[in-house]
Enzyme design. Sequence first.
Site, PDB file in Angstrom:
ATOM      1  N   HIS A   1      34.130  22.307  19.218  1.00 15.28           N
ATOM      2  CA  HIS A   1      32.925  22.544  18.381  1.00 15.28           C
ATOM      3  C   HIS A   1      32.739  24.048  18.254  1.00 15.28           C
ATOM      4  O   HIS A   1      32.303  24.717  19.199  1.00 15.28           O
ATOM      5  CB  HIS A   1      31.679  21.915  19.019  1.00 15.28           C
ATOM      6  CG  HIS A   1      30.430  22.094  18.211  1.00 15.28           C
ATOM      7  ND1 HIS A   1      29.604  21.031  17.892  1.00 15.28           N
ATOM      8  CD2 HIS A   1      29.854  23.174  17.654  1.00 15.28           C
ATOM      9  CE1 HIS A   1      28.588  21.472  17.164  1.00 15.28           C
ATOM     10  NE2 HIS A   1      28.719  22.783  17.016  1.00 15.28           N
TER      11      HIS A   1
ATOM     12  N   HIS B   1      31.712  27.470  15.520  1.00 18.55           N
ATOM     13  CA  HIS B   1      31.253  28.056  14.248  1.00 18.55           C
ATOM     14  C   HIS B   1      31.971  29.379  14.053  1.00 18.55           C
ATOM     15  O   HIS B   1      31.791  30.308  14.844  1.00 18.55           O
ATOM     16  CB  HIS B   1      29.740  28.319  14.290  1.00 18.55           C
ATOM     17  CG  HIS B   1      28.941  27.078  14.474  1.00 18.55           C
ATOM     18  ND1 HIS B   1      28.447  26.327  13.420  1.00 18.55           N
ATOM     19  CD2 HIS B   1      28.544  26.426  15.599  1.00 18.55           C
ATOM     20  CE1 HIS B   1      27.791  25.285  13.876  1.00 18.55           C
ATOM     21  NE2 HIS B   1      27.839  25.310  15.204  1.00 18.55           N
TER      22      HIS B   1
ATOM     23  N   ASN C   1      29.056  24.050   8.465  1.00 12.55           N
ATOM     24  CA  ASN C   1      27.714  24.422   7.963  1.00 12.55           C
ATOM     25  C   ASN C   1      27.688  25.843   7.396  1.00 12.55           C
ATOM     26  O   ASN C   1      26.906  26.693   7.812  1.00 12.55           O
ATOM     27  CB  ASN C   1      26.635  24.228   9.046  1.00 12.55           C
ATOM     28  CG  ASN C   1      26.835  25.108  10.263  1.00 12.55           C
ATOM     29  OD1 ASN C   1      27.948  25.477  10.596  1.00 12.55           O
ATOM     30  ND2 ASN C   1      25.743  25.434  10.942  1.00 12.55           N
TER      31      ASN C   1
ATOM     32  N   LYS D   1      31.186  15.745  10.029  1.00 10.13           N
ATOM     33  CA  LYS D   1      30.034  16.187  10.821  1.00 10.13           C
ATOM     34  C   LYS D   1      28.737  15.631  10.248  1.00 10.13           C
ATOM     35  O   LYS D   1      28.445  15.803   9.069  1.00 10.13           O
ATOM     36  CB  LYS D   1      29.979  17.718  10.814  1.00 10.13           C
ATOM     37  CG  LYS D   1      28.802  18.319  11.546  1.00 10.13           C
ATOM     38  CD  LYS D   1      28.877  18.083  13.055  1.00 10.13           C
ATOM     39  CE  LYS D   1      27.575  18.451  13.738  1.00 10.13           C
ATOM     40  NZ  LYS D   1      27.656  19.634  14.540  1.00 10.13           N
TER      41      LYS D   1
ATOM     42  N   HIS E   1      25.362  15.852  15.355  1.00 11.55           N
ATOM     43  CA  HIS E   1      24.276  16.686  15.889  1.00 11.55           C
ATOM     44  C   HIS E   1      23.121  15.728  16.204  1.00 11.55           C
ATOM     45  O   HIS E   1      22.440  15.267  15.305  1.00 11.55           O
ATOM     46  CB  HIS E   1      23.850  17.755  14.880  1.00 11.55           C
ATOM     47  CG  HIS E   1      22.804  18.666  15.441  1.00 11.55           C
ATOM     48  ND1 HIS E   1      23.046  19.990  15.759  1.00 11.55           N
ATOM     49  CD2 HIS E   1      21.507  18.446  15.781  1.00 11.55           C
ATOM     50  CE1 HIS E   1      21.950  20.534  16.271  1.00 11.55           C
ATOM     51  NE2 HIS E   1      21.002  19.616  16.289  1.00 11.55           N
TER      52      HIS E   1
ATOM     53  N   HIS F   1      27.460  18.785  21.684  1.00 14.99           N
ATOM     54  CA  HIS F   1      26.581  19.628  22.501  1.00 14.99           C
ATOM     55  C   HIS F   1      25.399  18.865  23.119  1.00 14.99           C
ATOM     56  O   HIS F   1      24.242  19.142  22.837  1.00 14.99           O
ATOM     57  CB  HIS F   1      26.084  20.860  21.742  1.00 14.99           C
ATOM     58  CG  HIS F   1      25.633  20.642  20.320  1.00 14.99           C
ATOM     59  ND1 HIS F   1      24.773  19.655  19.961  1.00 14.99           N
ATOM     60  CD2 HIS F   1      25.924  21.317  19.179  1.00 14.99           C
ATOM     61  CE1 HIS F   1      24.559  19.730  18.660  1.00 14.99           C
ATOM     62  NE2 HIS F   1      25.256  20.724  18.166  1.00 14.99           N
TER      63      HIS F   1
ATOM     64  N   LEU G   1      20.289  25.491  19.324  1.00 15.17           N
ATOM     65  CA  LEU G   1      19.925  24.090  19.107  1.00 15.17           C
ATOM     66  C   LEU G   1      21.121  23.198  19.413  1.00 15.17           C
ATOM     67  O   LEU G   1      22.241  23.555  19.032  1.00 15.17           O
ATOM     68  CB  LEU G   1      19.458  23.867  17.665  1.00 15.17           C
ATOM     69  CG  LEU G   1      18.060  24.432  17.375  1.00 15.17           C
ATOM     70  CD1 LEU G   1      17.768  24.376  15.885  1.00 15.17           C
ATOM     71  CD2 LEU G   1      16.999  23.665  18.160  1.00 15.17           C
TER      72      LEU G   1
ATOM     73  N   ASP H   1      30.316  25.469  20.847  1.00 13.39           N
ATOM     74  CA  ASP H   1      29.211  25.708  19.906  1.00 13.39           C
ATOM     75  C   ASP H   1      28.928  27.205  19.809  1.00 13.39           C
ATOM     76  O   ASP H   1      27.789  27.612  19.589  1.00 13.39           O
ATOM     77  CB  ASP H   1      27.956  24.934  20.312  1.00 13.39           C
ATOM     78  CG  ASP H   1      26.925  24.895  19.184  1.00 13.39           C
ATOM     79  OD1 ASP H   1      27.292  25.120  18.019  1.00 13.39           O
ATOM     80  OD2 ASP H   1      25.741  24.653  19.490  1.00 13.39           O
TER      81      ASP H   1
ATOM     82  N   ALA I   1      18.904  30.082  15.541  1.00 17.71           N
ATOM     83  CA  ALA I   1      19.418  29.409  16.739  1.00 17.71           C
ATOM     84  C   ALA I   1      20.912  29.630  16.842  1.00 17.71           C
ATOM     85  O   ALA I   1      21.629  29.492  15.848  1.00 17.71           O
ATOM     86  CB  ALA I   1      19.130  27.912  16.643  1.00 17.71           C
TER      87      ALA I   1
HETATM   88  C1  NCD Z   1      24.379  26.447  15.072  1.00 20.29           C
HETATM   89  C2  NCD Z   1      24.562  27.502  13.976  1.00 20.29           C
HETATM   90  O1  NCD Z   1      24.038  28.601  14.132  1.00 20.29           O
HETATM   91  O2  NCD Z   1      25.286  27.223  13.007  1.00 20.29           O
HETATM   92  N1  NCD Z   1      23.309  26.862  15.920  1.00 20.29           N
HETATM   93  C3  NCD Z   1      23.073  26.459  17.177  1.00 20.29           C
HETATM   94  O3  NCD Z   1      22.048  26.814  17.740  1.00 20.29           O
HETATM   95  N2  NCD Z   1      23.931  25.702  17.821  1.00 20.29           N
HETATM   96  C4  NCD Z   1      24.142  25.127  14.457  1.00 20.29           C
HETATM   97  C5  NCD Z   1      24.275  23.979  15.421  1.00 20.29           C
HETATM   98  O4  NCD Z   1      25.357  23.686  15.913  1.00 20.29           O
HETATM   99  O5  NCD Z   1      23.254  23.328  15.708  1.00 20.29           O
HETATM  100 ZN    ZN Z   2      27.118  23.915  16.430  1.00 18.78          ZN
END
Ligand code: NCD
Ligand code: ZN
Length: 347
Positions: free
Chosen positions: A14, A16, A41, A99, A136, A174, A219, A247, A263
């Site tokens: 996971h 980003h 995302n 997702k 999520h 997560h 989050l 994450d 977040a």
């Molecule tokens: C993630 C993001 O910033 O894209 N933020 C987070 O707090 N984890 C989105 C997500 O995975 O919830």
């Molecule tokens: Zn995430």
Amino acid sequence: MTQTLTLRRPDDWHLHLRDGAMLAAVAPHSAGFGRAIIMPNLVPPVVTGAQAAAYRDRILAALPEGAPLQPQMTLYLTDATDPADVVAAFKAGIIRAVKLYPAGATTNSDSGVTDMDRVRPVLEAMAEHGITMCVHGEVTDPAVDIFDREAVFIDTVLDPIRRKVPGLRVVMEHITTSDGVDYARSGGDDLAATITTHHLVINRNAILAGGIRPHYYCLPVAKRESHRLALRQAATSGEGRFFLGTDSAPHPDTAKLQACGCAGCFTAPNTMSILAQAFQDDNALDRLEAFTSLNGAAFYRMAPSDDRITLVRLDTPAPYPATISAGGEDVTVFDPGFPLYWHLEDV
Ligand code: NCD
Ligand code: ZN
């Protein structure tokens, strides 16, 4: 005597990586992982196979030459997703998973699903073809307390979907609660859960006690200590249903340090050092490889990596950057709150 730890190359289930200048800045920090499930995302989100393929090319271009990382792409499920597109993208090897963001649950989730019944045909096609749904797991109902949103999601959304669509392969992304741990354990081999690095080492006091600390806000939000301990027990248990999804979610400090800050914790640069310390503290170093390098691959029906990484335990704390620079903006690296002695040798 120097302590070293050799593991199969870890995977991050996971992650980003963002796009543009942020992608260029953060991708090298995940380059030493084997496989990574890439979150869709973006703005706008990755919703078609063609978009996923193009994003994959941008990620590969941002990685240092020879980097081991193999991005595993995902599609962002919306009310309008066409089951045939999902199946075609999966069969073509473009995507590894889909997702599910409940609309409004987190960063860039406005296009998420508003009603699970609308996506039933997609979920049924995914179950038929063995395509994983990464979830999520938080409800968005403003009446539900933010610390209860994961537990309520499990009862009111996730469990009903899994009953209505038997055989759907689900990863609870997560997880942050003992409720999440318990529910993951209640399933068969079609259910698993990722756990982040940061949720293993902080509880909600890190965010709120003695002053508000936005760099610990993510989050799902970190919960009370008893939940963190349940996550630690699950991660260090060696059980196949629990595996690493960092994450790692970078935001510029200007977006975090706001009256309404974003977040996300950016853990990619020091994740393996933090995990090695946490597992050592729990006398579970022998189970770190299962969590980081074996369990996730097995769930996704992939072979574990053949190559290895080495962590060395130094006598003095291993330095890591407090911030990195992305497009001229600082991005703060997650601070676990304890010194890191385990140093990842270069890949
Ligand atoms: C993630 C993001 O910033 O894209 N933020 C987070 O707090 N984890 C989105 C997500 O995975 O919830
Ligand atoms: Zn995430």
